[in-house]
Write a protein that holds these residues in place. Structure first.
Motif, PDB file in Angstrom:
ATOM      1  N   LYS A  78     -22.753  44.300  47.474  1.00 47.01           N
ATOM      2  CA  LYS A  78     -23.579  45.511  47.516  1.00 47.01           C
ATOM      3  C   LYS A  78     -23.966  45.769  48.968  1.00 47.01           C
ATOM      4  CE  LYS A  78     -25.412  45.519  42.908  1.00 47.01           C
ATOM      5  NZ  LYS A  78     -25.798  44.332  42.142  1.00 47.01           N
ATOM      6  N   ALA A  79     -24.187  47.036  49.304  1.00 45.90           N
ATOM      7  CA  ALA A  79     -24.663  47.344  50.646  1.00 45.90           C
ATOM      8  C   ALA A  79     -26.096  46.838  50.748  1.00 45.90           C
ATOM      9  CB  ALA A  79     -24.607  48.846  50.884  1.00 45.90           C
ATOM     10  N   LEU A  80     -26.338  45.919  51.655  1.00 42.39           N
ATOM     11  CA  LEU A  80     -27.667  45.322  51.739  1.00 42.39           C
ATOM     12  C   LEU A  80     -28.606  46.182  52.572  1.00 42.39           C
ATOM     13  CD1 LEU A  80     -26.831  41.527  52.253  1.00 42.39           C
ATOM     14  CD2 LEU A  80     -27.168  42.801  50.133  1.00 42.39           C
ATOM     15  N   GLN A  96     -32.568  42.619  53.876  1.00 41.08           N
ATOM     16  CA  GLN A  96     -31.679  41.704  53.145  1.00 41.08           C
ATOM     17  C   GLN A  96     -30.568  41.201  54.054  1.00 41.08           C
ATOM     18  OE1 GLN A  96     -30.468  44.253  49.912  1.00 41.08           O
ATOM     19  NE2 GLN A  96     -32.152  43.614  48.578  1.00 41.08           N
ATOM     20  N   ILE A 137     -40.513  38.360  46.964  1.00 46.67           N
ATOM     21  CA  ILE A 137     -41.130  38.760  45.715  1.00 46.67           C
ATOM     22  C   ILE A 137     -40.043  39.101  44.705  1.00 46.67           C
ATOM     23  CG2 ILE A 137     -43.286  39.508  46.746  1.00 46.67           C
ATOM     24  CD1 ILE A 137     -42.183  42.288  46.852  1.00 46.67           C
ATOM     25  N   GLY A 154     -37.551  40.798  42.522  1.00 43.47           N
ATOM     26  CA  GLY A 154     -36.922  42.104  42.678  1.00 43.47           C
ATOM     27  C   GLY A 154     -36.610  42.465  44.120  1.00 43.47           C
ATOM     28  N   SER A 155     -36.855  41.538  45.050  1.00 44.74           N
ATOM     29  CA  SER A 155     -36.597  41.867  46.459  1.00 44.74           C
ATOM     30  C   SER A 155     -35.125  41.689  46.813  1.00 44.74           C
ATOM     31  CB  SER A 155     -37.454  40.979  47.366  1.00 44.74           C
ATOM     32  OG  SER A 155     -37.193  39.618  47.103  1.00 44.74           O
ATOM     33  N   GLY A 156     -34.372  41.102  45.889  1.00 48.20           N
ATOM     34  CA  GLY A 156     -32.944  40.955  46.156  1.00 48.20           C
ATOM     35  C   GLY A 156     -32.563  39.555  46.633  1.00 48.20           C
ATOM     36  N   LYS A 157     -33.348  38.557  46.281  1.00 44.40           N
ATOM     37  CA  LYS A 157     -33.014  37.175  46.673  1.00 44.40           C
ATOM     38  C   LYS A 157     -31.620  36.793  46.194  1.00 44.40           C
ATOM     39  CE  LYS A 157     -36.582  35.322  44.604  1.00 44.40           C
ATOM     40  NZ  LYS A 157     -37.221  36.596  44.253  1.00 44.40           N
ATOM     41  N   THR A 158     -31.318  37.188  44.944  1.00 39.67           N
ATOM     42  CA  THR A 158     -30.019  36.826  44.398  1.00 39.67           C
ATOM     43  C   THR A 158     -28.903  37.464  45.220  1.00 39.67           C
ATOM     44  OG1 THR A 158     -31.132  36.849  42.271  1.00 39.67           O
ATOM     45  CG2 THR A 158     -28.744  36.668  42.247  1.00 39.67           C
ATOM     46  N   GLU A 159     -29.052  38.750  45.532  1.00 43.76           N
ATOM     47  CA  GLU A 159     -28.031  39.418  46.353  1.00 43.76           C
ATOM     48  C   GLU A 159     -27.852  38.669  47.665  1.00 43.76           C
ATOM     49  OE1 GLU A 159     -26.228  41.733  45.211  1.00 43.76           O
ATOM     50  OE2 GLU A 159     -27.417  42.176  43.419  1.00 43.76           O
ATOM     51  N   ARG A 210     -23.087  39.114  37.516  1.00 50.59           N
ATOM     52  CA  ARG A 210     -23.284  39.471  38.923  1.00 50.59           C
ATOM     53  C   ARG A 210     -22.292  38.733  39.812  1.00 50.59           C
ATOM     54  NH1 ARG A 210     -29.721  40.012  39.984  1.00 50.59           N
ATOM     55  NH2 ARG A 210     -29.048  40.482  42.102  1.00 50.59           N
ATOM     56  N   PHE A 230     -36.490  45.854  46.262  1.00 45.77           N
ATOM     57  CA  PHE A 230     -35.339  46.691  46.560  1.00 45.77           C
ATOM     58  C   PHE A 230     -35.581  48.104  46.044  1.00 45.77           C
ATOM     59  CE2 PHE A 230     -31.394  48.669  45.190  1.00 45.77           C
ATOM     60  CZ  PHE A 230     -30.788  48.786  46.424  1.00 45.77           C
ATOM     61  N   ASN A 244     -33.893  40.939  34.065  1.00 46.09           N
ATOM     62  CA  ASN A 244     -34.195  42.296  34.475  1.00 46.09           C
ATOM     63  C   ASN A 244     -34.362  43.149  33.236  1.00 46.09           C
ATOM     64  OD1 ASN A 244     -34.263  42.472  37.285  1.00 46.09           O
ATOM     65  ND2 ASN A 244     -32.042  42.184  37.378  1.00 46.09           N
ATOM     66  N   ARG A 249     -39.415  47.026  37.768  1.00 45.18           N
ATOM     67  CA  ARG A 249     -38.328  46.584  38.620  1.00 45.18           C
ATOM     68  C   ARG A 249     -37.379  47.716  38.991  1.00 45.18           C
ATOM     69  NH1 ARG A 249     -37.340  40.999  39.091  1.00 45.18           N
ATOM     70  NH2 ARG A 249     -35.116  41.360  39.157  1.00 45.18           N
TER      71      ARG A 249
HETATM   72  P1  ADP Z   1     -34.628  38.787  42.937  1.00 44.97           P
HETATM   73  O1  ADP Z   1     -33.564  37.737  42.782  1.00 44.97           O
HETATM   74  O2  ADP Z   1     -35.365  38.689  44.245  1.00 44.97           O
HETATM   75  O3  ADP Z   1     -35.539  38.954  41.769  1.00 44.97           O
HETATM   76  P2  ADP Z   1     -32.415  40.593  42.615  1.00 44.97           P
HETATM   77  O4  ADP Z   1     -31.416  40.102  43.597  1.00 44.97           O
HETATM   78  O5  ADP Z   1     -32.242  40.209  41.191  1.00 44.97           O
HETATM   79  O6  ADP Z   1     -33.876  40.169  43.088  1.00 44.97           O
HETATM   80  O7  ADP Z   1     -32.541  42.174  42.771  1.00 44.97           O
HETATM   81  C1  ADP Z   1     -33.317  42.941  41.909  1.00 44.97           C
HETATM   82  C2  ADP Z   1     -32.521  44.146  41.437  1.00 44.97           C
HETATM   83  O8  ADP Z   1     -32.248  45.002  42.534  1.00 44.97           O
HETATM   84  C3  ADP Z   1     -31.176  43.769  40.852  1.00 44.97           C
HETATM   85  O9  ADP Z   1     -30.883  44.607  39.780  1.00 44.97           O
HETATM   86  C4  ADP Z   1     -30.210  43.982  42.001  1.00 44.97           C
HETATM   87  O10 ADP Z   1     -28.906  44.245  41.563  1.00 44.97           O
HETATM   88  C5  ADP Z   1     -30.837  45.165  42.717  1.00 44.97           C
HETATM   89  N1  ADP Z   1     -30.544  45.112  44.145  1.00 44.97           N
HETATM   90  C6  ADP Z   1     -31.126  44.305  45.057  1.00 44.97           C
HETATM   91  N2  ADP Z   1     -30.625  44.534  46.278  1.00 44.97           N
HETATM   92  C7  ADP Z   1     -29.696  45.502  46.142  1.00 44.97           C
HETATM   93  C8  ADP Z   1     -28.828  46.199  47.066  1.00 44.97           C
HETATM   94  N3  ADP Z   1     -28.827  45.918  48.371  1.00 44.97           N
HETATM   95  N4  ADP Z   1     -28.026  47.149  46.548  1.00 44.97           N
HETATM   96  C9  ADP Z   1     -28.025  47.452  45.226  1.00 44.97           C
HETATM   97  N5  ADP Z   1     -28.811  46.847  44.328  1.00 44.97           N
HETATM   98  C10 ADP Z   1     -29.646  45.878  44.764  1.00 44.97           C
END
Ligand code: ADP
Ligand code: ZN
Length: 720
Positions: free
Chosen positions: A184-186, A190, A214, A216-221, A253, A370, A539, A579
């Motif tokens: 994904k485009a960060l 991120q 926090i 929903g901040s995109g830690k997984t991404e 994912r 995010f 989610n 979220r």
């Molecule tokens: P966390 O792990 O911090 O709770 P996630 O990585 O699950 O956060 O991200 C939360 C939501 O936002 C997910 O649905 C994810 O796909 C989306 N998201 C986060 N960063 C991006 C990004 N750069 N582009 C598109 N979607 C994103």
């Protein structure tokens, strides 16, 4: 002569004659032990010290890759740290069936040369799938699922040569993950965080990073970018998740990011698949494993990265058998393997927070959610001012908020961390409370199952019609709320709403649970009633309200982590709301709105909370500023356990010599489990003390009765 470690409960490896031509260190072998043949691992040179002519020979060297030196080193260090005998450590590292079997074969299917005599819809779907995946081979099951046809359709195509059927080794490599696919485009933040993690991987040596962000901040991404970097280097990656049963979303994912699914390792995986994963991890045919804590003991060939997601989660601490904390063992394993560790959490454990403050871990922060998502507004509902009829738990204020959401077509979560219908079943006539016959615990009513259950040992019985004590009829009453009862209340209060209950015991399988989570995420419910199961990483895009039924629940009790755990759980649960693009709100019902923990949760000032919590642990010499070990003594007779504890306490010389102190014995908070009486002792030591050595010297110096079990818990997480 070589020394062979087996999983048999012996106090040391045994010497055996090597086969002609020798045998490598780490080789898996079969050796005779008494009348049996057992599996073992060559653990260095023989130790000698006995009549060599009596030594027996190694029976066979098994056709699996030898255990690497790094892994043997890890097992020894982890065993020394947790005071676990080596046979038990080896058992952790060989938990796959059939390791000793010769490679077996199975049938796979590919595109064939021939043409089908006539085309049907089903047939063309099969051929389309085979086409789409190029030359890849499928099992019958995979192919029939991918094409949505029965296996007889495929068999028919085989007969006509349109599909070819071949025998191949059963344990095939996993599909290749492609780290160069675009992610994904960060966002800028991120990207900066991902850069930090990538830099760690480029260093090619050990390092740990606390990735704080926090929900929903995109830690997984972001950590998937670290995984990509490891894969691009040709190294393997391991992602540990706490509630692995719920990883369907995560697997998807991974597939979106890398074009294929990773290997999985957890209790829901079939035995055949476990063997495949174990072997492929060792041979390099699995690039990424997603797993539960025991995946740490897989024989990775070249491990470059371990991610511990939700690193604060208490399920990382194994509380049965070998007592280890997977988060700490991940750091140990990585330090030996020269790998990077990423500890990801919205609410890190105090230990990791302190390590980051002290500069032992790097720290990377993701501060905002995010996209449009913002952290939910947090508010207390002061229950002292609300009128709630007896036998009900949803306040008028919360009820109104839920109604608004239902009308707006948004989801609400009612959170109560208690499984079952009611925690107590009481006789109105004599006051008797129904307890487990085996444990010092009350039986919890599970109305959906129509049974009383013990949450300690699983003992269960039908709900009796008469009081077991006074035999009065129809006097038994449910006292207090569990999620099932809350569901009943919600059904009465919100008759129009679709209500789903999420509690681990309500699902017969991990698959059923996954399915329920997916249905809810897709909008299949207006109100979710759930236990902490829902706090973990799902989610629910339409969820905009979280109502915490009893915010005070975790604040009582003797656990030193009570404040920390409540804080984490409340923040995690609240993080479920809002979220996607709609703002969320978290309402916490509490009778103590002025309690410091509740205030810290509401104010959202986490650094302040950690600072205060660290300070108070520091004052008390508690971990991570001091060291602790728990000793649990259990016996079928209470006095045996207690007498053994007294005996240990009287002979605490090695502990005192090390500068540590023994507390107890005292009956454990749950003094009887499965009919065994439990007594606890606690050893507390200042930070620099060689605690393990002192404890093992101490325990070894006291003769304990045979009918007593002793367990040592280094860094105990809880004191039950
Ligand atoms: P966390 O792990 O911090 O709770 P996630 O990585 O699950 O956060 O991200 C939360 C939501 O936002 C997910 O649905 C994810 O796909 C989306 N998201 C986060 N960063 C991006 C990004 N750069 N582009 C598109 N979607 C994103
Ligand atoms: Zn019980």
């Amino acid at each position: 002569m070589v020394s062979v470690l087996t999983t048999q409960p012996l106090d040391r490896p045994l010497d055996y004659k090597a086969p002609p031509g020798g045998v490598a260190d780490g080789a898996f072998v079969l050796v005779p032990l008494g009348p049996r043949l057992v599996m073992g691992v060559v653990w260095g040179r023989g130790r000698g010290g006995f009549d060599l002519s009596k030594a027996r020979g190694i029976n066979a060297v098994l056709p699996v890759p030898p255990m690497r030196e790094e892994m043997r080193d890890f097992l020894e260090k982890a065993g020394a740290y947790t005071l676990t005998p080596m046979p038990a450590m080896l058992r952790l590292a060989t938990r796959a069936p059939g390791l000793t079997d010769p490679p077996s074969m199975r049938k796979v299917y590919r595109m064939g040369e021939g043409e089908p005599d006539r085309m049907t819809d089903a047939r063309s779907r099969v051929l389309a799938v085979l086409e789409e995946f190029g030359g890849l081979a499928f099992t019958l099951k995979e192919l029939s699922e991918a094409a949505g046809v029965t296996s007889s359709v495929i068999k028919g195509l085989v007969k006509q040569g349109a599909v070819s059927e071949e025998n191949t080794p059963r344990d095939l490599p996993y599909p290749t993950l492609d780290p160069s696919l675009p992610g994904k485009a960060l966002t800028e933040a991120q990207e900066a965080a991902a850069d930090d993690l990538r830099a760690g991987l480029r260093a090619g040596s050990y390092g740990t990073t606390l990735l704080r962000g926090i929900t929903g901040s995109g830690k997984t991404e972001v950590y998937l970018e670290a995984v990509a970097a490891a894969l691009a280097q040709g190294r393997q990656a391991l992602v540990l998740l706490p509630e692995i049963a719920l990883s369907a979303e995560f697997l998807t994912r991974v597939e979106q990011r890398f074009g294929a699914k990773p290997a999985e390792w957890h209790s829901g995986v079939t035995m055949t698949e476990r063997r495949r994963t174990w072997k492929m991890v060792a041979e390099g045919g699995a690039q990424l494993v997603v797993g539960a804590r025991s995946a740490l003991f897989l024989p990775f060939r070249d491990l470059g990265l371990i991610v511990v997601d939700e690193e604060h989660d208490s399920s990382y601490k194994q509380e049965d058998g070998v007592l280890y904390n997977a988060r700490d063992m991940a750091v140990l394993r990585a330090s030996i393997a020269g790998a990077q560790v990423v500890l990801a959490s919205a609410t890190p454990s105090l230990e990791s927070w302190v390590n980051a403050q002290a500069g032992k871990y790097r720290r990377v922060d993701l501060k905002s959610r995010f996209g449009a998502a913002v952290l939910p507004e947090m508010k207390a509902i002061d229950m002292r001012a609300e009128e709630v009829p007896s036998g009900q738990w949803i306040s008028p204020a919360l009820r109104q908020a839920v109604n608004q959401r239902v009308e707006a077509g948004e989801q609400s979560l009612l959170f109560l961390n208690r499984r079952g219908y009611a925690p107590v079943t009481l006789c109105r006539a004599c006051g008797h409370q129904i307890e487990c016959p085996q444990c010092d615990a009350r039986m919890v009513e599970h109305r959906f199952l129509k049974r009383l259950m013990c949450h300690q040992c699983g003992e269960n019985m039908p709900v009796p019609e008469t009081c077991p004590k006074c035999e009065a009829e129809g006097t038994l009453a449910a006292v207090g709320p569990g999620v099932e009862r809350l569901t009943e209340e919600a059904t009465a209060l919100f008759p129009e709403a679709r209500i789903a209950t999420l509690s681990s015991d309500l699902f017969s399988s991990a698959r059923a649970l996954k399915q329920a989570v997916a249905t809810i995420a897709g909008g299949g419910a207006d109100i979710i009633v759930g236990t902490q199961l829902v706090a973990k990483g799902h989610n629910f895009p339409a969820l905009t309200l979280v109502g915490v039924i009893d915010s005070d629940l975790g604040l009582h009790g003797s656990d030193m982590r009570a404040a920390e755990k409540t804080f984490q759980l409340m923040r995690q649960v609240a993080g479920r709301a809002g979220r996607a693009d709609k703002p969320g709100q978290a309402l916490m019902q509490t009778y103590q709105p002025d309690h410091p923990v509740i205030r810290a949760i509401l104010s959202g000032d986490e650094e302040e909370f950690w600072n205060a919590e660290a300070e108070s642990r520091h004052q008390a010499g508690m971990p991570p500023f001091g060291r602790m070990a728990g000793i649990i003594l259990s016996a079928e007779q209470a006095d045996v356990a207690m007498a053994a504890g007294m005996e240990l306490a009287r002979h605490d010389g090695p502990i005192r010599a090390a500068g540590a102190v023994v507390y107890g014995p005292a009956p454990a908070p749950i003094a009887r489990v499965r009919g065994w009486h439990r007594v606890r002792m606690l050893v507390k030591a200042p930070k620099g003390v060689a605690l393990q050595r002192a404890v093992s010297d101490w325990v070894a110096g006291v003769r304990l009765p045979k009918n007593l079990r002793l367990a040592i818990d280094i860094d105990p997480q809880s004191f039950f």
